[in-house]
Design an enzyme around this catalytic site. Sequence first.
Site, short mmCIF file in Angstrom:
data_model
loop_
_atom_site.label_atom_id
_atom_site.label_comp_id
_atom_site.label_asym_id
_atom_site.label_seq_id
_atom_site.Cartn_x
_atom_site.Cartn_y
_atom_site.Cartn_z
N HIS A 90 -22.19 -4.74 25.88
CA HIS A 90 -23.07 -4.54 25.46
C HIS A 90 -24.29 -3.81 26.61
O HIS A 90 -24.86 -3.32 25.90
CB HIS A 90 -23.21 -4.76 24.06
CG HIS A 90 -22.12 -4.93 23.69
ND1 HIS A 90 -21.23 -5.58 23.31
CD2 HIS A 90 -21.57 -3.41 21.75
CE1 HIS A 90 -19.99 -4.84 22.55
NE2 HIS A 90 -20.72 -4.05 22.00
N GLY A 91 -24.71 -5.11 27.04
CA GLY A 91 -25.86 -4.86 27.65
C GLY A 91 -25.99 -5.91 29.23
O GLY A 91 -25.33 -7.12 28.43
#
Lengths: 326, 466
Positions: free
Chosen positions: B325-326
């Site tokens: 996701h990051g």
Amino acid sequence: MEPSADRDLTMPAGRVLGVILIALAIAALFNSEALVRAGEGMKPGRTRDIVLSVGRPLDDAAGFIGLHLPREGLDLAFGQEPKTAAGTELERGSNAILRQNRKKEVRQSFVQPTRAHPLRVLVTGDSQAEFLGQRLIDQGPSELLDVTTVARNGTGLTNPAFFNWEINARQEVETRDLDAVVMAIGDNDGFNVQTPDGSLYDPGDPGWETEFARRVAVVSSVLSSGGKRPVYWVPPPTARDPKFNRIFRIQNRAVERATRAVPALRYVDVYSTLGHGRYSDELTIDGKRVLARQPDGIHFTRDGAVAPARLILDAMAEDFPALRRR
Amino acid sequence: MVFPTIEFAAFFAVVFVVSWALQPHPSAWRPFILAASYFFYGWVDWRWVLILIASSVVNTFASQVIARSPSAATRKRALVGAIVFDLGLLCVFKYLSFFVTQTDDALDGIGLGSTVPLVQIVLPIGISFFTFQAISYVVDVYRGETRAASLMDVAILQAFFPHIVAGPIVRANELLPQLRTPRDPRAVLAGPAIFLIVGGIVKKTVIADELARRIVDPVYSDPSAHSGAEVLLAFYGFAAQIYCDFSGYTDMAIGLALLLGYQLPQNFNRPYLALSLQDFWRRWHMTLSRWLRDYLYIPLGGSRKGRAKTYRNIMITMLLGGLWHGASWTFVLWGGIHGTALSAERFARERFPGFRLPAWAAWLVTFNVVCVAWVFFRAPDLHTAFAVLGGLGLGGPSPLVTLPLVFLVVASVAIQAVPREWWRDAEAWLVARPVAVQGIAVGAVIVAADAAVGQQGVAPFIYYQF
């Protein structure tokens, strides 16, 4: 997506096209004001021209036959306040507001914050305001600050047909009990401006700077409620792209000029202070290098926003000494 | 280009007409839909299209080598080469800044200093999605689960505009066979499509954006300035917001593809009704869950190599799922919470085989564990996340807690309990109406949704940043 075995949920493509076209026509007719506003908010170019050339006559026609009424009712139901209107001072006022104000030479005094009554600060402006507001909270003395952040993404002073900051400022000061305002805006102000006498100026023309300064003066006067509270105006910092820097430099000069006319307006010079006026992706904060800018080369990152937030706090400490950083 | 915008409405109206007109001519339809998808993707920055084309070329070449080479070693080298390229793309664009910053911090921490320049790299939208899709394609070809396709087909598989930005993550054997068969213009699944598109718009504009603006963003911006009741509403509010934001997007994506005659895989199946974390991951972001299962968890050994390695594999899968996701420790912790909870569930099942919580208690525990994990997903840093959790028990005035907001949170969960049959009835009813009635109904919802958003416009979808 499993189609139901016992029901026909299908339609021929031609009928679907009919539904799409009717739905879009209904949306365009009953939302014609929003269509025009969306066009006004687009970057200059062919798409914007097409949207506005379709939207404006459609909006005139829809207004004429009363098709605005359902949308106005829905806006009322959802508690939406209008952010545009004709005839405001932002568009029609005079340059007289830029005349130097003698009162400016005497530093005003404001009610000082205490733990029982912390300073109620509104941090607003365009998207740049978001992280500045967050960082103001953790960089300042939290017991003395009560910060509310309202970022209006994509807005600026040069496009009141899309978002009129004078109207929004009035709504903010009427609905909130504020002791100070931080206004961070300018990233979206690359448009030409029309002055009240009808002249059109591009960024870079001397007339553009004067008109921008006038608009800063109008909005900051409203935000300060005639000097009742200080307004800390934060024009854009240096950008990676020199094209933007030309406009940002002019904006900074315009804000500085407006401060000479509006007693409660304070100019926070992020442009020439951070990095000594030179752009860099990184900044050194408390001896540690941080990635200070987002990939667009304009916006601060959350880490980088610490530096401008401290500059804002320093400016605020001139009026509220208890906020001085230790 | 963003779905609920004027530009997209005009774009889709044109694509819809031309796409159906060209359906009888696959040799014309394929370049058209690819060009349209590249136009859609390159609307913000055309250079992103070059990255996408490079990915398609490399993965097509690798899959052709895998399909044609008689040598197992060559096939394996082609597979590894493609995966290294795909992950390399992801690392450069998504993780390089994070790794450089962390290295700089570490060197600084031991007094060595660092002269590595910190650079900010533009993250091409959807890179995590099309990269995972590319990996699944070459691995499927290697495993013999799908045939190697032409460059054109692979390019369409990756770039097909309804899913390129935020999924669903489509596997080759789900879309490629559909590309090879002309769609029937007499039987467009319009009922489900219209409901998905309109429902997605309403979820995004009326629920997700409203909750974000009025409670979630203010609380996460300064948790200490809010009462326990406000923090609690934001705690549950973000769970509702992210569900409506992300499922709203994929609903629209699936609905738009259906209007063009193509079926994309389901991505959400009433996730907040889950009675266990395992159940939750079968319902939430289903195409990512199965990707992680098929291309990470099972290759790591899954549950076949003993208890300790099973827990290890669960943790690795969820931590990497978080990192997907990051590049941030908050996402890693989010994955860690899910990994720990899944492991704990598995342990409890094995240790107490006959024990079952009552359904209401299982739901309550599952939902709240998911909500606690969401705090780390939403918070900009660990300090804020702990401040939110710490603020849950505090008192104080709560002007932000209003009945409409509580209703939106409850409604976003309750709507998942509506029986599917009811939706099918509504779809059948709509399909049976005259075209004018259908058009007016859809148009009216669009007007109302735009009024709900107001002049601030539709906020970017949360999953755009991934």
